[in-house]
Design an enzyme around this catalytic site. Structure first.
Site, mmCIF file in Angstrom:
data_model
loop_
_atom_site.group_PDB
_atom_site.id
_atom_site.type_symbol
_atom_site.label_atom_id
_atom_site.label_comp_id
_atom_site.label_asym_id
_atom_site.label_seq_id
_atom_site.Cartn_x
_atom_site.Cartn_y
_atom_site.Cartn_z
ATOM 1 N N LYS A 85 22.000 35.886 -3.311
ATOM 2 C CA LYS A 85 22.840 35.071 -4.197
ATOM 3 C C LYS A 85 22.600 35.384 -5.688
ATOM 4 C CE LYS A 85 24.852 32.522 -0.976
ATOM 5 N NZ LYS A 85 26.281 32.472 -0.725
ATOM 6 N N GLU A 107 28.170 25.061 -6.828
ATOM 7 C CA GLU A 107 27.992 24.312 -5.580
ATOM 8 C C GLU A 107 26.879 25.010 -4.812
ATOM 9 O OE1 GLU A 107 30.108 26.822 -5.845
ATOM 10 O OE2 GLU A 107 29.401 27.981 -4.119
ATOM 11 N N SER A 372 19.897 38.839 4.522
ATOM 12 C CA SER A 372 20.417 38.259 3.268
ATOM 13 C C SER A 372 19.414 37.384 2.517
ATOM 14 C CB SER A 372 21.675 37.453 3.558
ATOM 15 O OG SER A 372 21.424 36.487 4.569
HETATM 16 C C1 LIG Z 1 20.242 33.583 2.748
HETATM 17 C C2 LIG Z 1 21.712 33.329 2.880
HETATM 18 N N1 LIG Z 1 22.448 34.192 3.605
HETATM 19 C C3 LIG Z 1 23.779 34.014 3.760
HETATM 20 C C4 LIG Z 1 24.432 32.925 3.196
HETATM 21 C C5 LIG Z 1 25.896 32.755 3.443
HETATM 22 O O1 LIG Z 1 26.697 33.012 2.346
HETATM 23 P P1 LIG Z 1 27.574 34.312 2.228
HETATM 24 O O2 LIG Z 1 28.411 34.401 3.471
HETATM 25 O O3 LIG Z 1 28.383 34.066 1.010
HETATM 26 O O4 LIG Z 1 26.665 35.479 2.091
HETATM 27 C C6 LIG Z 1 23.703 32.006 2.409
HETATM 28 C C7 LIG Z 1 24.357 30.855 1.778
HETATM 29 O O5 LIG Z 1 23.777 29.960 1.251
HETATM 30 C C8 LIG Z 1 22.300 32.217 2.266
HETATM 31 O O6 LIG Z 1 21.535 31.372 1.552
#
Ligand SMILES: Cc1ncc(COP(=O)(O)O)c(C=O)c1O
Length: 391
Positions: A85, A107, A372
């Site tokens: 993020k 948000e 992620s």
């Molecule tokens: C670690 C992590 N992965 C994935 C996501 C999902 O979001 P996005 O689909 O925008 O990557 C989030 C959302 O808070 C997150 O904190």
């Protein structure tokens, strides 16, 4: 693929009149910034010295051996603040600063985007207000403390199901009443144009690095790239560099929660219908009257009824395969990753891992999976609700 804010029939700018001017200003500033070598140089320095890029492409040796494949993790969990993020938050915060706006609003669901925005605000000397659903505040209490410590004001949203969609609605409402004095840092590849494109581009660094690392580390492109899908920002970030490589299969993994046959899931592309929400046209979980359905996922970051417009388009043209996994499969994948790789993944990322664990692949198949974020934020929740399964 994209024209005038649309990806095929998805996207657009469905917003109140008050935001027409501010959105136009954001778009103009964004297009100028992306051509300005000073802005790009600052961003490049942030990547290197603040976020800690490039993040490694890690060979998950034990899981690979067990599954008879080659599994690599793109380690976004090693980014400063613990998730992808921050790549987007710092980009949008710099853009706001360039526009002369010093109040960021955001948000957050899992808290990662809130922390990333509060962090960017602290670094750039800006004011920050974060909207967060009351249920998520309970699930992610530690992250709320972190945001407050960084100087942000956290506003608890007690509306609807008290989760991410309600926090997003509240942040948009706040922006409508303060259209020129604040900048809305949207945390996923959703919202009115130009946000989906802007977020994708700030996250495309993940794919650019991963593609180069594949060529350097194992001399070819992977067979498949896999990422979890909430609004879709980490996924579009890594997919973006591989979309033209038709030999590379792309897979997005949604939250099937307690099962697709129940009302407790957030598998938007798998089970949604086209509609308009939070400023753009996309697949949405709706009831028979077109009302937005309550969603459920074990991970706060995937608990959202919509998905970015580019994903809707990529689904329709069959460039990306969208699948889903249940909470139960996610907990098992979480445990397995911790025990066999010594890595604690975010529950969101564990969705992508769960998909790999339940699939079958030819021997020697190569997968790059976008890890992620890290799971520290999820430990309180897991120990409270699933102690037996994870210890
Ligand atoms: C670690 C992590 N992965 C994935 C996501 C999902 O979001 P996005 O689909 O925008 O990557 C989030 C959302 O808070 C997150 O904190």
């Amino acid at each position: 693929m994209k024209s005038n804010g649309y990806y095929g029939e998805y996207g657009g700018k469905f917003m109140p009149e008050t935001l027409a001017g501010p959105l136009e200003n954001v778009e103009k500033a964004y297009r100028q910034a992306m051509k300005d070598p000073d802005f790009l140089e600052d961003l490049n320095k942030d990547h290197k010295f603040f976020i800690g890029r490039e993040t490694p492409l890690y060979y998950a040796q034990n899981l690979s051996q067990e599954l008879g494949i080659h599994l690599y993790f793109k380690r976004e969990d090693l980014c400063h603040t613990g998730a992808h993020k921050i790549n987007n938050a710092i980009g949008q915060a710099r853009l706001a600063k360039r526009m002369g706006i010093d109040h960021l609003i955001a948000e957050t669901g899992a808290g990662q985007h809130g922390i990333a925005t509060a962090t960017a605000a602290a670094k750039l000397g800006m004011k920050c207000t974060v909207f967060m659903g009351f249920s998520d505040i309970k699930r992610q209490a530690h992250n709320v403390d972190r945001m407050r410590m960084l100087g942000a004001t956290v506003i608890a949203v007690e509306k609807g199901s008290n989760v991410l969609k309600d926090a997003t609605s509240e942040a948009l409402r706040y922006w409508v009443s303060h259209p020129t004095s604040c900048f809305y840092v949207i945390g996923s590849a959703i919202g009115p144009a130009p946000y989906p494109e802007m977020v994708r581009n700030f996250q495309s660094i993940i794919g650019t690095e991963a593609r180069k690392q594949c060529l350097n580390q194992f001399g070819t492109l992977p067979d498949e790239v896999i990422a979890c899908i909430g609004g879709g920002s980490n996924a579009i970030g890594i997919f973006s560099a591989f979309i033209e490589d038709t030999s590379v299969k792309l897979t997005g993994v949604e939250a099937a929660g307690k099962g697709l046959h129940t009302d407790f899931h957030a598998a938007t592309i798998t089970s949604g219908k086209v509609g308009v929400f939070h400023g753009s046209k996309m697949y949405l979980l709706q009831d028979e009257n077109g009302q937005i359905k309550e969603t459920h996922s074990i991970s706060a970051g995937l608990d959202y009824p919509g998905v970015g417009p580019e994903h809707c388009y990529l689904n329709d043209i069959k460039r990306v395969d969208y699948r889903s996994v249940t909470d139960k499969e996610v907990i098992e994948a979480f445990r397995k990753t911790v025990r066999s790789e010594g890595i604690i993944p975010a529950l969101e990322s564990a969705h992508a891992i769960a998909h790999v664990l339940k699939s079958t692949y030819p021997k020697g198949y190569t997968i790059v999976l976008n890890l992620s974020g890290r799971g520290d934020k999820d430990l309180d929740q897991l120990l409270r609700e699933h102690k037996e399964e994870v210890l």
